[in-house]
Design a protein around this motif. Structure first.
Motif, PDB file in Angstrom:
ATOM      1  N   TRP A  47       0.817  -1.213   0.000  1.00  0.00           N
ATOM      2  CA  TRP A  47       0.000   0.000   0.000  1.00  0.00           C
ATOM      3  C   TRP A  47       0.849   1.259   0.000  1.00  0.00           C
ATOM      4  O   TRP A  47       0.468   2.274  -0.593  1.00  0.00           O
ATOM      5  CB  TRP A  47      -0.924   0.003   1.220  1.00  0.00           C
ATOM      6  CG  TRP A  47      -0.189   0.115   2.538  1.00  0.00           C
ATOM      7  CD1 TRP A  47       0.264  -0.915   3.311  1.00  0.00           C
ATOM      8  CD2 TRP A  47       0.202   1.324   3.196  1.00  0.00           C
ATOM      9  NE1 TRP A  47       0.916  -0.438   4.423  1.00  0.00           N
ATOM     10  CE2 TRP A  47       0.883   0.946   4.382  1.00  0.00           C
ATOM     11  CE3 TRP A  47       0.039   2.675   2.921  1.00  0.00           C
ATOM     12  CZ2 TRP A  47       1.407   1.870   5.282  1.00  0.00           C
ATOM     13  CZ3 TRP A  47       0.559   3.602   3.821  1.00  0.00           C
ATOM     14  CH2 TRP A  47       1.232   3.210   4.980  1.00  0.00           C
ATOM     15  N   ILE A  48       2.008   1.208   0.650  1.00  0.00           N
ATOM     16  CA  ILE A  48       2.831   2.405   0.769  1.00  0.00           C
ATOM     17  C   ILE A  48       3.473   2.791  -0.558  1.00  0.00           C
ATOM     18  O   ILE A  48       3.908   3.920  -0.746  1.00  0.00           O
ATOM     19  CB  ILE A  48       3.911   2.200   1.865  1.00  0.00           C
ATOM     20  CG1 ILE A  48       4.420   3.559   2.350  1.00  0.00           C
ATOM     21  CG2 ILE A  48       5.050   1.319   1.361  1.00  0.00           C
ATOM     22  CD1 ILE A  48       5.276   3.477   3.593  1.00  0.00           C
ATOM     23  N   ASN A  49       3.497   1.831  -1.490  1.00  0.00           N
ATOM     24  CA  ASN A  49       4.060   2.113  -2.813  1.00  0.00           C
ATOM     25  C   ASN A  49       2.976   2.219  -3.887  1.00  0.00           C
ATOM     26  O   ASN A  49       3.256   1.996  -5.068  1.00  0.00           O
ATOM     27  CB  ASN A  49       5.071   1.035  -3.194  1.00  0.00           C
ATOM     28  CG  ASN A  49       6.478   1.350  -2.694  1.00  0.00           C
ATOM     29  OD1 ASN A  49       6.904   2.509  -2.695  1.00  0.00           O
ATOM     30  ND2 ASN A  49       7.204   0.332  -2.257  1.00  0.00           N
ATOM     31  N   LYS A  50       1.755   2.557  -3.479  1.00  0.00           N
ATOM     32  CA  LYS A  50       0.706   2.781  -4.481  1.00  0.00           C
ATOM     33  C   LYS A  50       1.076   3.944  -5.394  1.00  0.00           C
ATOM     34  O   LYS A  50       0.800   3.924  -6.593  1.00  0.00           O
ATOM     35  CB  LYS A  50      -0.631   3.064  -3.783  1.00  0.00           C
ATOM     36  CG  LYS A  50      -1.238   1.846  -3.111  1.00  0.00           C
ATOM     37  CD  LYS A  50      -1.514   0.719  -4.090  1.00  0.00           C
ATOM     38  CE  LYS A  50      -2.176  -0.464  -3.402  1.00  0.00           C
ATOM     39  NZ  LYS A  50      -2.396  -1.595  -4.346  1.00  0.00           N
ATOM     40  N   LEU A  51       1.703   4.946  -4.814  1.00  0.00           N
ATOM     41  CA  LEU A  51       2.278   6.013  -5.640  1.00  0.00           C
ATOM     42  C   LEU A  51       3.637   5.551  -6.141  1.00  0.00           C
ATOM     43  O   LEU A  51       4.316   4.754  -5.473  1.00  0.00           O
ATOM     44  CB  LEU A  51       2.427   7.303  -4.835  1.00  0.00           C
ATOM     45  CG  LEU A  51       1.153   8.041  -4.456  1.00  0.00           C
ATOM     46  CD1 LEU A  51       1.484   9.241  -3.572  1.00  0.00           C
ATOM     47  CD2 LEU A  51       0.395   8.505  -5.698  1.00  0.00           C
ATOM     48  N   PRO A  52       4.092   6.039  -7.299  1.00  0.00           N
ATOM     49  CA  PRO A  52       5.406   5.647  -7.825  1.00  0.00           C
ATOM     50  C   PRO A  52       6.519   6.383  -7.072  1.00  0.00           C
ATOM     51  O   PRO A  52       7.142   7.317  -7.595  1.00  0.00           O
ATOM     52  CB  PRO A  52       5.326   6.069  -9.295  1.00  0.00           C
ATOM     53  CG  PRO A  52       4.387   7.238  -9.296  1.00  0.00           C
ATOM     54  CD  PRO A  52       3.363   6.926  -8.234  1.00  0.00           C
ATOM     55  N   ASN A  53       6.758   5.961  -5.828  1.00  0.00           N
ATOM     56  CA  ASN A  53       7.672   6.699  -4.952  1.00  0.00           C
ATOM     57  C   ASN A  53       9.069   6.856  -5.532  1.00  0.00           C
ATOM     58  O   ASN A  53       9.706   7.899  -5.370  1.00  0.00           O
ATOM     59  CB  ASN A  53       7.744   6.005  -3.593  1.00  0.00           C
ATOM     60  CG  ASN A  53       6.475   6.177  -2.785  1.00  0.00           C
ATOM     61  OD1 ASN A  53       5.966   7.279  -2.638  1.00  0.00           O
ATOM     62  ND2 ASN A  53       5.932   5.085  -2.279  1.00  0.00           N
ATOM     63  N   GLY A  54       9.570   5.806  -6.192  1.00  0.00           N
ATOM     64  CA  GLY A  54      10.904   5.905  -6.769  1.00  0.00           C
ATOM     65  C   GLY A  54      10.987   6.992  -7.826  1.00  0.00           C
ATOM     66  O   GLY A  54      11.893   7.832  -7.815  1.00  0.00           O
ATOM     67  N   SER A  55      10.026   6.989  -8.739  1.00  0.00           N
ATOM     68  CA  SER A  55      10.003   8.006  -9.804  1.00  0.00           C
ATOM     69  C   SER A  55       9.798   9.399  -9.237  1.00  0.00           C
ATOM     70  O   SER A  55      10.405  10.372  -9.695  1.00  0.00           O
ATOM     71  CB  SER A  55       8.889   7.685 -10.807  1.00  0.00           C
ATOM     72  OG  SER A  55       9.122   6.444 -11.442  1.00  0.00           O
ATOM     73  N   ILE A  56       8.933   9.505  -8.223  1.00  0.00           N
ATOM     74  CA  ILE A  56       8.681  10.807  -7.610  1.00  0.00           C
ATOM     75  C   ILE A  56       9.951  11.357  -6.978  1.00  0.00           C
ATOM     76  O   ILE A  56      10.316  12.520  -7.173  1.00  0.00           O
ATOM     77  CB  ILE A  56       7.559  10.692  -6.559  1.00  0.00           C
ATOM     78  CG1 ILE A  56       6.211  10.460  -7.245  1.00  0.00           C
ATOM     79  CG2 ILE A  56       7.494  11.959  -5.696  1.00  0.00           C
ATOM     80  CD1 ILE A  56       5.070  10.170  -6.286  1.00  0.00           C
ATOM     81  N   GLY A  57      10.649  10.521  -6.205  1.00  0.00           N
ATOM     82  CA  GLY A  57      11.855  10.974  -5.522  1.00  0.00           C
ATOM     83  C   GLY A  57      12.945  11.405  -6.483  1.00  0.00           C
ATOM     84  O   GLY A  57      13.532  12.487  -6.342  1.00  0.00           O
ATOM     85  N   VAL A  58      13.228  10.575  -7.482  1.00  0.00           N
ATOM     86  CA  VAL A  58      14.300  10.888  -8.432  1.00  0.00           C
ATOM     87  C   VAL A  58      13.958  12.120  -9.265  1.00  0.00           C
ATOM     88  O   VAL A  58      14.803  12.996  -9.477  1.00  0.00           O
ATOM     89  CB  VAL A  58      14.572   9.672  -9.346  1.00  0.00           C
ATOM     90  CG1 VAL A  58      15.496  10.065 -10.498  1.00  0.00           C
ATOM     91  CG2 VAL A  58      15.204   8.540  -8.539  1.00  0.00           C
ATOM     92  N   THR A  59      12.711  12.205  -9.736  1.00  0.00           N
ATOM     93  CA  THR A  59      12.323  13.356 -10.556  1.00  0.00           C
ATOM     94  C   THR A  59      12.357  14.644  -9.748  1.00  0.00           C
ATOM     95  O   THR A  59      12.772  15.702 -10.265  1.00  0.00           O
ATOM     96  CB  THR A  59      10.924  13.135 -11.151  1.00  0.00           C
ATOM     97  OG1 THR A  59      10.896  11.905 -11.896  1.00  0.00           O
ATOM     98  CG2 THR A  59      10.549  14.284 -12.083  1.00  0.00           C
TER      99      THR A  59
END
Length: 382
Positions: A33-45
């Motif tokens: 559930w905590i990765n429902k958002l694309p956390n990796g892409s959000i952080g890097v971008t």
């Protein structure tokens, strides 16, 4: 209104959010559930947008000094590269040397392609190698974004320092266009690439550069700049929502996902540079978040090694009762890993990285005329 360029407290808090998003993405299951958002892409971008904004502001102010005959292109370009190298190279190459030493002398197995193909890592070309292999199991896989950033740091200053200041916004807009068009071509080619080459990331840097120009050289008021950032936020959200609902492999997601995240990110970077007020401002002014942002580089480069290499090795030397407790649940294990990571990144900052960043004073932009000409620039207010 006077806007500082040397240090933005709230942007450090955004860095904290970016690095925590990447850590969450890698430390939790992709379908949790905590990765429902694309956390990796959000952080890097978000990191790319911050770099595009801050680096472009520095270079645009430097270009103004060149046009005012206060400093030469050679001086500005040299000092920029040296200051970037002092911040990035020591820990980056220190990690690579440490990984090599652990494998060679301590016989600690680390899953990485570094041993077979070291040149890609050593010369900041790893993003191209990872794009060709898709080996995301490599514990140094997050280094792909560091390769992108370093390639950007080498080429972007040449462009911004050489062209007249009045043409800089067109260059920034061109970067956005190139990033989007290149991903359209990538989607049509169906090569299976993850889009890790620097050209595919240019729109994120370009969005940051556009607002850097608005803050540095444009005649816009603070209210106008803020309005533009809100318009960009709406565009980003309108693109991001369908990206979340569509097939991740669809052409629309490949083309617009990174752009939508960059657009939303720029709203927060713009607001943080002006200083958010209210509850959100108080959150971003949190000393804890600001501190995490300050050591975010160390957190980023160490975070993959902690749960897979360092902590398991450490637990072999701890009493069985303690090690059993730490590994008794995912929550406890991740909490312990995060504490370990925070301690390691803090030690890295104070005992190692800071020794090199302190050398930046010998390549200070303010040496141009003896005045603090790089410390502030103005966004006009009505």
């Amino acid at each position: 209104m006077e806007v500082k360029t040397s240090y933005f407290r709230q942007i450090d808090s955004l860095r904290a959010y970016a690095v925590l998003s990447v850590i969450i993405f890698h430390w939790f299951a992709k379908d949790s559930w905590i990765n429902k958002l694309p956390n990796g892409s959000i952080g890097v971008t978000l990191f790319f947008v911050i770099s595009g904004f801050l680096v472009s502001r520095i270079l645009m102010i430097a270009r103004n000094r060149i046009e005012n005959n206060e400093r030469s292109f050679r001086e500005e370009y040299r000092d920029f590269l040296v200051r970037r190298a002092l911040r990035i190279f020591p820990l980056y190459y220190g990690i690579l040397f440490g990984v090599y030493a652990l494998n060679k002398f301590a016989h600690i197995r680390i899953e990485t392609d570094f041993f077979e193909h070291p040149l890609y890592y050593l010369f900041y070309l790893y993003n191209h190698y990872l794009d060709s292999t898709g080996n995301w199991q490599d514990l140094l896989s997050p280094f792909w974004s560091l390769s992108v950033e370093e390639q950007f740091y080498v080429v972007w200053p040449l462009l911004l320092l050489l062209i007249p200041a009045k043409h800089q916004p067109y260059l920034a807009l061109a970067a956005i266009a190139v990033g989007l068009v290149s991903r359209v071509i990538l989607a049509l080619s169906a090569t299976g690439s993850d889009g890790l080459a620097t050209i595919y990331c240019l729109d994120a840097f370009g969005i940051g550069a556009v607002f850097a120009y608005l803050f540095t050289n444009s005649k816009d008021t603070v209210e106008s700049v803020d309005k533009r950032s809100k318009q960009l936020l709406v565009i980003g959200l309108l693109l991001f929502i369908p990206c979340q609902l569509m097939d991740p492999q669809s052409w629309f997601v490949l083309v617009f996902k990174r752009f939508s995240i960059a657009a939303v990110s720029m709203y927060f970077v713009c607001g943080a540079s002006l200083g958010f007020k209210g509850i959100f401002g108080r959150v971003l002014n949190s000393p804890v978040l600001i501190y995490i942002g300050k050591i975010s580089y160390g957190l980023y480069v160490f975070h993959m090694l902690i749960p897979s290499v360092f902590v398991p090795r450490l637990l072999t030397y701890t009493p069985s009762r303690i090690s059993q407790f730490i590994t008794s649940s995912q929550a406890i294990y991740i909490s312990f890993c995060f504490i370990f990571l925070m301690v390691l990144a803090s030690l890295s900052w104070y005992l190692f990285e800071k020794r090199f960043t302190d050398l930046k004073k010998y390549f200070d932009y303010k040496r141009a005329s003896g005045n603090e000409i790089s410390s502030t620039s103005r966004v006009p207010v009505k």
